[in-house]
Design a protein around this motif. Sequence first.
Motif, PDB file in Angstrom:
ATOM      1  N   THR A  41      69.355  70.336  69.988  1.00 56.38           N
ATOM      2  CA  THR A  41      68.313  71.287  69.622  1.00 56.38           C
ATOM      3  C   THR A  41      66.949  70.626  69.408  1.00 56.38           C
ATOM      4  OG1 THR A  41      70.046  72.517  68.494  1.00 56.38           O
ATOM      5  CG2 THR A  41      67.805  73.207  68.061  1.00 56.38           C
ATOM      6  N   TYR A  42      66.932  69.351  69.037  1.00 58.36           N
ATOM      7  CA  TYR A  42      65.677  68.669  68.713  1.00 58.36           C
ATOM      8  C   TYR A  42      65.507  67.398  69.527  1.00 58.36           C
ATOM      9  CZ  TYR A  42      65.644  71.717  64.658  1.00 58.36           C
ATOM     10  OH  TYR A  42      65.648  72.814  63.845  1.00 58.36           O
ATOM     11  N   HIS A  43      64.238  67.070  69.816  1.00 53.60           N
ATOM     12  CA  HIS A  43      63.877  65.792  70.432  1.00 53.60           C
ATOM     13  C   HIS A  43      63.321  64.891  69.338  1.00 53.60           C
ATOM     14  CE1 HIS A  43      64.102  66.681  74.679  1.00 53.60           C
ATOM     15  NE2 HIS A  43      63.372  67.781  74.534  1.00 53.60           N
ATOM     16  N   LEU A  44      63.486  63.594  69.501  1.00 52.09           N
ATOM     17  CA  LEU A  44      62.705  62.655  68.711  1.00 52.09           C
ATOM     18  C   LEU A  44      61.413  62.436  69.483  1.00 52.09           C
ATOM     19  CD1 LEU A  44      65.258  59.943  67.579  1.00 52.09           C
ATOM     20  CD2 LEU A  44      64.082  61.593  66.157  1.00 52.09           C
ATOM     21  N   VAL A  45      60.288  62.446  68.770  1.00 56.57           N
ATOM     22  CA  VAL A  45      58.991  62.341  69.429  1.00 56.57           C
ATOM     23  C   VAL A  45      58.174  61.251  68.750  1.00 56.57           C
ATOM     24  CG1 VAL A  45      56.856  63.578  69.986  1.00 56.57           C
ATOM     25  CG2 VAL A  45      59.038  64.788  70.026  1.00 56.57           C
ATOM     26  N   PHE A  46      57.518  60.424  69.578  1.00 58.51           N
ATOM     27  CA  PHE A  46      56.612  59.396  69.067  1.00 58.51           C
ATOM     28  C   PHE A  46      55.285  59.549  69.793  1.00 58.51           C
ATOM     29  CE2 PHE A  46      54.799  55.072  69.476  1.00 58.51           C
ATOM     30  CZ  PHE A  46      54.503  54.867  68.132  1.00 58.51           C
ATOM     31  N   GLN A  47      54.225  59.855  69.049  1.00 56.44           N
ATOM     32  CA  GLN A  47      52.881  60.056  69.590  1.00 56.44           C
ATOM     33  C   GLN A  47      52.885  61.000  70.786  1.00 56.44           C
ATOM     34  OE1 GLN A  47      51.350  56.116  70.288  1.00 56.44           O
ATOM     35  NE2 GLN A  47      50.815  55.837  68.141  1.00 56.44           N
ATOM     36  N   GLY A  48      53.576  62.117  70.657  1.00 54.77           N
ATOM     37  CA  GLY A  48      53.593  63.137  71.692  1.00 54.77           C
ATOM     38  C   GLY A  48      54.545  62.886  72.845  1.00 54.77           C
ATOM     39  N   GLU A  49      55.209  61.736  72.851  1.00 55.90           N
ATOM     40  CA  GLU A  49      56.141  61.393  73.935  1.00 55.90           C
ATOM     41  C   GLU A  49      57.580  61.566  73.454  1.00 55.90           C
ATOM     42  OE1 GLU A  49      57.154  57.723  76.995  1.00 55.90           O
ATOM     43  OE2 GLU A  49      55.600  57.468  75.481  1.00 55.90           O
ATOM     44  N   LYS A  50      58.371  62.318  74.221  1.00 53.27           N
ATOM     45  CA  LYS A  50      59.772  62.551  73.866  1.00 53.27           C
ATOM     46  C   LYS A  50      60.589  61.302  74.149  1.00 53.27           C
ATOM     47  CE  LYS A  50      59.439  67.367  75.172  1.00 53.27           C
ATOM     48  NZ  LYS A  50      59.778  68.338  76.204  1.00 53.27           N
ATOM     49  N   LEU A  51      61.466  60.964  73.209  1.00 53.03           N
ATOM     50  CA  LEU A  51      62.368  59.824  73.390  1.00 53.03           C
ATOM     51  C   LEU A  51      63.670  60.361  73.983  1.00 53.03           C
ATOM     52  CD1 LEU A  51      61.803  58.062  69.942  1.00 53.03           C
ATOM     53  CD2 LEU A  51      60.431  57.889  72.006  1.00 53.03           C
ATOM     54  N   GLU A  52      63.661  60.656  75.269  1.00 52.03           N
ATOM     55  CA  GLU A  52      64.797  61.324  75.911  1.00 52.03           C
ATOM     56  C   GLU A  52      65.881  60.361  76.389  1.00 52.03           C
ATOM     57  OE1 GLU A  52      63.181  65.363  77.792  1.00 52.03           O
ATOM     58  OE2 GLU A  52      62.408  63.568  78.779  1.00 52.03           O
ATOM     59  N   ASP A  53      65.481  59.177  76.842  1.00 53.23           N
ATOM     60  CA  ASP A  53      66.438  58.225  77.410  1.00 53.23           C
ATOM     61  C   ASP A  53      67.048  57.371  76.302  1.00 53.23           C
ATOM     62  OD1 ASP A  53      67.912  56.495  78.940  1.00 53.23           O
ATOM     63  OD2 ASP A  53      66.204  55.666  80.038  1.00 53.23           O
ATOM     64  N   ASP A  54      68.332  57.623  75.991  1.00 49.60           N
ATOM     65  CA  ASP A  54      69.006  56.901  74.904  1.00 49.60           C
ATOM     66  C   ASP A  54      69.130  55.403  75.164  1.00 49.60           C
ATOM     67  OD1 ASP A  54      69.266  59.145  73.372  1.00 49.60           O
ATOM     68  OD2 ASP A  54      71.383  59.468  73.826  1.00 49.60           O
ATOM     69  N   THR A  55      69.050  54.976  76.418  1.00 51.86           N
ATOM     70  CA  THR A  55      69.240  53.557  76.737  1.00 51.86           C
ATOM     71  C   THR A  55      67.940  52.762  76.682  1.00 51.86           C
ATOM     72  OG1 THR A  55      68.986  53.973  79.111  1.00 51.86           O
ATOM     73  CG2 THR A  55      71.221  54.078  78.206  1.00 51.86           C
ATOM     74  N   MET A  56      66.799  53.438  76.613  1.00 52.57           N
ATOM     75  CA  MET A  56      65.509  52.730  76.568  1.00 52.57           C
ATOM     76  C   MET A  56      65.282  52.098  75.204  1.00 52.57           C
ATOM     77  SD  MET A  56      62.415  54.534  78.585  1.00 52.57           S
ATOM     78  CE  MET A  56      61.001  53.519  78.238  1.00 52.57           C
ATOM     79  N   ARG A  57      64.654  50.944  75.212  1.00 55.83           N
ATOM     80  CA  ARG A  57      64.355  50.253  73.955  1.00 55.83           C
ATOM     81  C   ARG A  57      63.147  50.892  73.276  1.00 55.83           C
ATOM     82  NH1 ARG A  57      67.026  45.166  73.914  1.00 55.83           N
ATOM     83  NH2 ARG A  57      67.906  44.775  75.954  1.00 55.83           N
ATOM     84  N   LEU A  58      63.137  50.824  71.952  1.00 51.12           N
ATOM     85  CA  LEU A  58      62.036  51.411  71.192  1.00 51.12           C
ATOM     86  C   LEU A  58      60.711  50.733  71.519  1.00 51.12           C
ATOM     87  CD1 LEU A  58      63.755  51.894  67.731  1.00 51.12           C
ATOM     88  CD2 LEU A  58      63.402  53.595  69.521  1.00 51.12           C
ATOM     89  N   LYS A  59      60.748  49.420  71.731  1.00 48.91           N
ATOM     90  CA  LYS A  59      59.492  48.723  72.018  1.00 48.91           C
ATOM     91  C   LYS A  59      58.926  49.113  73.381  1.00 48.91           C
ATOM     92  CE  LYS A  59      61.686  44.392  73.450  1.00 48.91           C
ATOM     93  NZ  LYS A  59      61.825  42.988  73.115  1.00 48.91           N
TER      94      LYS A  59
END
Length: 78
Positions: A41-59
């Motif tokens: 139901t919810y996305h995690l968002v950082f500065q307007g960008e959705k963190l959709e890909d679970d395998t991508m690194r936060l950095k």
Amino acid sequence: IVVVQNATVLDLKKAIRRFMELKQQREGGVKYISWRYVWRTYHLVFQGEKLEDDTMRLKDYGIRNRDEVTFMKQLRKK
């Protein structure tokens, strides 16, 4: 919430879940949270960008110490 330096989005989601469950135990709040529902139901968002890909690194998203990530409700697909 603290995660390791090279953490992925999935690691962050697990850390959020752990944090919330511990908080609920301490405060005696809601007994059960459906995390499947939360992530559907919810996305995690950082500065307007959705963190959709679970395998991508936060950095790779540009997230560093003390940065704030928020929840944003997903729009329903018709």
